[in-house]
Design a protein around this motif. Structure first.
Motif, short mmCIF file in Angstrom:
data_model
loop_
_atom_site.label_atom_id
_atom_site.label_comp_id
_atom_site.label_asym_id
_atom_site.label_seq_id
_atom_site.Cartn_x
_atom_site.Cartn_y
_atom_site.Cartn_z
N PHE A 146 0.97 -1.31 0.06
CA PHE A 146 -0.09 0.03 0.06
C PHE A 146 0.67 1.15 0.15
N VAL A 147 1.87 1.44 0.62
CA VAL A 147 2.64 2.53 0.75
C VAL A 147 4.15 2.55 0.08
N ALA A 148 4.62 1.25 -0.64
CA ALA A 148 5.90 1.35 -0.84
C ALA A 148 6.07 1.03 -2.33
N PRO A 149 7.31 1.23 -2.97
CA PRO A 149 7.47 0.97 -4.53
C PRO A 149 7.55 -0.61 -4.66
N VAL A 150 6.54 -1.14 -5.62
CA VAL A 150 6.61 -2.54 -5.75
C VAL A 150 6.58 -2.79 -7.28
N ASN A 151 7.26 -3.64 -7.60
CA ASN A 151 7.04 -4.33 -8.91
C ASN A 151 6.31 -5.52 -8.86
N TRP A 152 4.88 -5.38 -9.57
CA TRP A 152 4.18 -6.33 -9.35
C TRP A 152 4.33 -7.81 -10.26
N ILE A 153 5.05 -7.48 -11.19
CA ILE A 153 5.54 -8.80 -12.15
C ILE A 153 6.37 -9.46 -11.49
N VAL A 154 7.38 -8.93 -10.82
CA VAL A 154 8.34 -9.50 -10.15
C VAL A 154 7.43 -10.32 -8.77
N VAL A 155 6.87 -9.77 -8.35
CA VAL A 155 6.02 -10.21 -7.22
C VAL A 155 5.21 -11.47 -7.71
N ALA A 156 4.61 -11.38 -8.87
CA ALA A 156 3.95 -12.64 -9.42
C ALA A 156 4.85 -13.88 -9.58
N LEU A 157 6.04 -13.41 -10.25
CA LEU A 157 6.83 -14.51 -10.52
C LEU A 157 7.64 -15.21 -9.29
N LEU A 158 7.93 -14.21 -8.30
CA LEU A 158 8.40 -14.75 -6.98
C LEU A 158 7.43 -15.72 -6.01
N ALA A 159 6.17 -15.07 -6.44
CA ALA A 159 4.96 -16.10 -5.89
C ALA A 159 4.74 -17.28 -6.28
N VAL A 160 4.94 -17.61 -7.51
CA VAL A 160 4.70 -18.79 -8.20
C VAL A 160 5.69 -19.78 -7.70
N GLY A 161 6.97 -19.18 -8.03
CA GLY A 161 8.29 -19.89 -7.53
C GLY A 161 8.48 -20.42 -6.05
N SER A 162 8.02 -19.27 -5.23
CA SER A 162 8.15 -19.58 -3.79
C SER A 162 7.31 -20.60 -3.32
N VAL A 163 5.88 -20.58 -4.02
CA VAL A 163 4.91 -21.60 -3.46
C VAL A 163 5.33 -23.13 -3.71
N ALA A 164 6.01 -23.15 -5.01
CA ALA A 164 6.33 -24.56 -5.51
C ALA A 164 7.54 -24.69 -4.36
N GLY A 165 8.64 -23.99 -4.45
CA GLY A 165 9.61 -24.30 -3.60
C GLY A 165 9.25 -24.41 -2.20
#
Length: 260
Positions: free
Chosen positions: A205-224
């Motif tokens: 909500f209050v910080a700079p975020v790259n949402w494409i990076v977030v999505a890629l990390l989320a998919v990878g980290s769930v599997a990992g």
């Protein structure tokens, strides 16, 4: 985003999810990758926290069997980690980006030392506790105010940078609680997930975020996270401690190199 950047980030997310499930410090895989790919440090930190949160949750779910009988302990520790994570997120948004990283190598080094000496210290503590009355037995289960204070500080650190919070949690709980490493690892995964989710929510909500990076990390980290939980649960206490020490030393070296 270049396609091979996406592949590298996803693979880093898988590896980070595995490491987080086993011991922690997954951020020390993904954060340098994002910085090397050209993302600003603050954006890399905030995107990491949000992207790795789902993997932390999957790692905690993977250890659900080791969480049986620990409801009271989690109810005691979780609010402390939550408040600490909020404080850490506020620090990241209000202090210079490198303020906390200056002391991180020393904190990780201390955590590694605690993990190495933990078996002998725990044996000594257990002998002392057996001589106490019922109040001492309760402290052996929950650790008293000391463990709560240390979990809060680790939560603050985790909310600020997240790297190696799992190593610190395992060191503190292993020293102060009368419990097996596998069950403590399960608690660590829950507390790490709480910190990552809380900090990630604030950053969203209050910080700079790259949402494409977030999505890629989320998919990878769930599997990992799911894969790491399967691997970690099969390790002996000695092997698990060795993994913690190796990852902790690697984290300390990497943090020192970054400051040079």
């Amino acid at each position: 985003m270049i396609w091979w950047h996406a592949v590298v980030i996803t693979v880093a997310g898988v590896w980070a999810g595995m490491i987080n499930a086993v011991v922690g410090s997954g951020t020390l895989v993904t954060f340098p990758v994002l910085v090397a790919l050209g993302y600003p440090p603050v954006t890399a930190t905030t995107s990491n926290a949000i992207g790795l949160a789902p993997g932390s949750i999957s790692g905690a779910v993977g250890y659900r069997h080791e969480l049986r009988g620990q409801r009271a302990r989690l109810l005691r520790f979780t609010p402390v980690s939550l408040i600490g994570a909020l404080c850490g997120a506020v620090l990241l948004l209000s202090l210079p980006a490198d303020a906390f990283e200056t002391v991180v190598p020393a904190l990780v080094g201390l955590a590694v030392v605690l993990v190495i000496v933990q078996p002998k210290v725990s044996s000594w503590v257990l002998r002392r506790r057996e001589e106490r009355e019922q109040a001492g037995a309760a402290e052996a289960a929950y650790g008293g105010w000391l463990v709560l204070g240390l979990i809060f500080l680790i939560g603050v650190y985790g909310g600020y940078f997240t790297a190696a919070q799992g190593v610190m949690l395992m060191a503190v709980m292993g020293m102060l609680l009368n419990e097996t490493l596998q069950r403590l690892n399960a608690v660590k995964n829950v507390l790490s997930a709480v910190v990552n989710v809380v900090a990630g929510t604030v950053y969203a909500f209050v910080a700079p975020v790259n949402w494409i990076v977030v999505a890629l990390l989320a998919v990878g980290s769930v599997a990992g996270g799911l894969l790491g939980a399967k691997v970690g649960r099969r390790l002996s206490p000695t092997a698990l401690r060795a993994v913690i020490v190796i990852v902790g030393l690697a984290a300390m070296v990497q943090l020192i190199v970054r400051q040079l």
